[in-house]
Motif scaffolding. Structure first.
Motif, PDB file in Angstrom:
ATOM      1  N   PRO A  53      -6.154  11.587   5.003  1.00  0.00           N
ATOM      2  CA  PRO A  53      -5.686  10.198   5.108  1.00  0.00           C
ATOM      3  C   PRO A  53      -5.292   9.845   6.529  1.00  0.00           C
ATOM      4  O   PRO A  53      -4.709  10.666   7.251  1.00  0.00           O
ATOM      5  CB  PRO A  53      -4.469  10.165   4.176  1.00  0.00           C
ATOM      6  CG  PRO A  53      -4.649  11.320   3.259  1.00  0.00           C
ATOM      7  CD  PRO A  53      -5.350  12.372   4.053  1.00  0.00           C
ATOM      8  N   THR A  57       1.805  10.130   4.704  1.00  0.00           N
ATOM      9  CA  THR A  57       1.897  10.544   3.311  1.00  0.00           C
ATOM     10  C   THR A  57       3.220  11.270   3.088  1.00  0.00           C
ATOM     11  O   THR A  57       3.881  11.714   4.035  1.00  0.00           O
ATOM     12  CB  THR A  57       0.727  11.463   2.935  1.00  0.00           C
ATOM     13  OG1 THR A  57       0.769  12.643   3.747  1.00  0.00           O
ATOM     14  CG2 THR A  57      -0.603  10.753   3.140  1.00  0.00           C
ATOM     15  N   ASN A  90      -3.319   8.573  -9.600  1.00  0.00           N
ATOM     16  CA  ASN A  90      -3.907   7.839  -8.475  1.00  0.00           C
ATOM     17  C   ASN A  90      -2.937   7.712  -7.305  1.00  0.00           C
ATOM     18  O   ASN A  90      -3.321   7.895  -6.139  1.00  0.00           O
ATOM     19  CB  ASN A  90      -4.368   6.455  -8.934  1.00  0.00           C
ATOM     20  CG  ASN A  90      -5.553   6.522  -9.882  1.00  0.00           C
ATOM     21  OD1 ASN A  90      -6.308   7.490  -9.886  1.00  0.00           O
ATOM     22  ND2 ASN A  90      -5.712   5.501 -10.712  1.00  0.00           N
ATOM     23  N   ASP A  91      -1.685   7.399  -7.605  1.00  0.00           N
ATOM     24  CA  ASP A  91      -0.696   7.256  -6.534  1.00  0.00           C
ATOM     25  C   ASP A  91      -0.370   8.602  -5.895  1.00  0.00           C
ATOM     26  O   ASP A  91      -0.163   8.681  -4.678  1.00  0.00           O
ATOM     27  CB  ASP A  91       0.586   6.618  -7.074  1.00  0.00           C
ATOM     28  CG  ASP A  91       0.474   5.107  -7.185  1.00  0.00           C
ATOM     29  OD1 ASP A  91      -0.486   4.527  -6.630  1.00  0.00           O
ATOM     30  OD2 ASP A  91       1.348   4.489  -7.824  1.00  0.00           O
ATOM     31  N   LYS A  94      -3.099   9.493  -3.518  1.00  0.00           N
ATOM     32  CA  LYS A  94      -3.131   8.615  -2.354  1.00  0.00           C
ATOM     33  C   LYS A  94      -1.931   8.829  -1.434  1.00  0.00           C
ATOM     34  O   LYS A  94      -2.090   8.996  -0.220  1.00  0.00           O
ATOM     35  CB  LYS A  94      -3.161   7.153  -2.808  1.00  0.00           C
ATOM     36  CG  LYS A  94      -3.192   6.155  -1.639  1.00  0.00           C
ATOM     37  CD  LYS A  94      -3.146   4.713  -2.124  1.00  0.00           C
ATOM     38  CE  LYS A  94      -4.439   4.302  -2.787  1.00  0.00           C
ATOM     39  NZ  LYS A  94      -4.464   2.859  -3.111  1.00  0.00           N
ATOM     40  N   TYR A  95      -0.742   8.861  -1.999  1.00  0.00           N
ATOM     41  CA  TYR A  95       0.472   8.845  -1.184  1.00  0.00           C
ATOM     42  C   TYR A  95       1.167  10.197  -1.056  1.00  0.00           C
ATOM     43  O   TYR A  95       2.011  10.371  -0.183  1.00  0.00           O
ATOM     44  CB  TYR A  95       1.481   7.836  -1.762  1.00  0.00           C
ATOM     45  CG  TYR A  95       0.987   6.410  -1.736  1.00  0.00           C
ATOM     46  CD1 TYR A  95       0.851   5.718  -0.535  1.00  0.00           C
ATOM     47  CD2 TYR A  95       0.650   5.753  -2.923  1.00  0.00           C
ATOM     48  CE1 TYR A  95       0.393   4.411  -0.516  1.00  0.00           C
ATOM     49  CE2 TYR A  95       0.196   4.440  -2.909  1.00  0.00           C
ATOM     50  CZ  TYR A  95       0.072   3.774  -1.701  1.00  0.00           C
ATOM     51  OH  TYR A  95      -0.373   2.479  -1.685  1.00  0.00           O
ATOM     52  N   ASP A 102      -8.699  17.972  -2.147  1.00  0.00           N
ATOM     53  CA  ASP A 102      -8.633  16.667  -2.797  1.00  0.00           C
ATOM     54  C   ASP A 102      -8.856  16.805  -4.300  1.00  0.00           C
ATOM     55  O   ASP A 102      -9.062  15.827  -5.004  1.00  0.00           O
ATOM     56  CB  ASP A 102      -9.650  15.704  -2.193  1.00  0.00           C
ATOM     57  CG  ASP A 102     -11.068  16.240  -2.236  1.00  0.00           C
ATOM     58  OD1 ASP A 102     -11.289  17.301  -2.854  1.00  0.00           O
ATOM     59  OD2 ASP A 102     -11.960  15.605  -1.647  1.00  0.00           O
ATOM     60  N   ASP A 227      -9.869   8.207   5.661  1.00  0.00           N
ATOM     61  CA  ASP A 227      -9.609   7.399   4.465  1.00  0.00           C
ATOM     62  C   ASP A 227      -9.226   6.003   4.913  1.00  0.00           C
ATOM     63  O   ASP A 227      -8.663   5.816   5.989  1.00  0.00           O
ATOM     64  CB  ASP A 227      -8.435   7.998   3.672  1.00  0.00           C
ATOM     65  CG  ASP A 227      -8.832   9.243   2.902  1.00  0.00           C
ATOM     66  OD1 ASP A 227      -7.922   9.900   2.401  1.00  0.00           O
ATOM     67  OD2 ASP A 227     -10.038   9.547   2.825  1.00  0.00           O
ATOM     68  N   PRO A 230      -4.108   2.369   2.888  1.00  0.00           N
ATOM     69  CA  PRO A 230      -3.821   1.725   1.608  1.00  0.00           C
ATOM     70  C   PRO A 230      -3.313   0.310   1.812  1.00  0.00           C
ATOM     71  O   PRO A 230      -2.698  -0.006   2.823  1.00  0.00           O
ATOM     72  CB  PRO A 230      -2.719   2.604   1.012  1.00  0.00           C
ATOM     73  CG  PRO A 230      -2.042   3.210   2.195  1.00  0.00           C
ATOM     74  CD  PRO A 230      -3.127   3.404   3.219  1.00  0.00           C
TER      75      PRO A 230
END
Length: 231
Positions: A53, A57, A90-91, A94-95, A102, A227, A230
């Motif tokens: 990303p 994060t 999902n969160d 992502k975060y 991954d 990435d 967001p």
């Protein structure tokens, strides 16, 4: 009738266990550590996944005592349930990603470890811990704050004072920053720590320190296919 009394007895025992757990681990404030993935990949052995990303994060959410001792690995009757990770899949990816992989299944060990180490000292259930950390990360875009201050991820060094001032101006409170070196001695901006009161409702001042930043830290861009930031 006996079975009803047994059920009530067990239920009260569970409540008492939970009450003792919550009362046994007091803390003064919460520390949310957000990391810059590129720096992690440059300073930690073992490598990173191919695409990392290009935004801050979560590293950890740590209940803290002023003056110590450090709160870690607190006795807890709770484990991180699989359902919590599945619901927030999902969160989390992502975060709060595992930068080594991954793969969602492989990443679960990271979140379980985070609960055991830090979340076990948090006076709420595992689901609350995860959701609070994720919502706190979504609240502020630290990369945007730095970019707006002319501090961009380009491989250039920036004065620590300038970095701290940018966050103070945007957030209204002091943060801490952490720097880490690579094997060649290059110093990188690694983490930003934000502090919140024990209730988890109000941002408070951290120490305004730049830990490990003996030199002006480099804010690196890895050059990997990034990435998307967001929304």
């Amino acid at each position: 009738m006996k079975s009803k009394f047994l059920f009530v007895f067990l239920f009260l025992g569970i409540l008492n266990c939970e009450a003792q757990y919550f009362n046994a681990n007091p803390y003064d404030y919460l520390q949310l550590a957000l990391r810059w993935p590129n720096s992690y990949c440059l300073t930690h052995e073992g490598g990173c996944r191919e695409i990392v990303p290009q935004y801050f994060t979560i590293s950890y959410l740590h209940p803290m005592r002023r003056g110590g001792p450090d709160l870690r690995n607190c006795p807890s009757p709770f484990n991180m349930p699989n359902s919590t990770m599945e619901t927030n899949k999902n969160d989390l990816l992502k975060y709060w990603p595992d930068l080594r992989t991954d793969n969602f299944i492989e990443s679960k060990s990271l979140w379980r470890d985070q609960w055991r180490m830090f979340g076990s000292c948090y006076s709420m259930m595992p689901d609350d811990y995860i959701v609070y950390a994720l919502n706190s990360r979504k609240r502020n875009d630290l990369k945007k704050i730095l970019t707006n201050a002319g501090i961009v991820a380009s491989g250039n060094p920036y004065p620590t004072r300038r970095i701290l001032q940018a966050f103070r101006k945007a957030l209204g409170v002091n943060v801490d920053i952490v720097c880490e070196p690579d094997r060649s001695g290059n110093v990188y901006l690694a983490e930003v720590h934000q502090c919140v009161d024990a209730a988890g409702t109000t941002s408070i001042d951290c120490d305004n320190k730049a830990r490990g930043c003996d030199d002006d830290p480099i804010f690196p861009y890895m050059g990997f296919q990034p990435d998307k930031d967001p929304n």
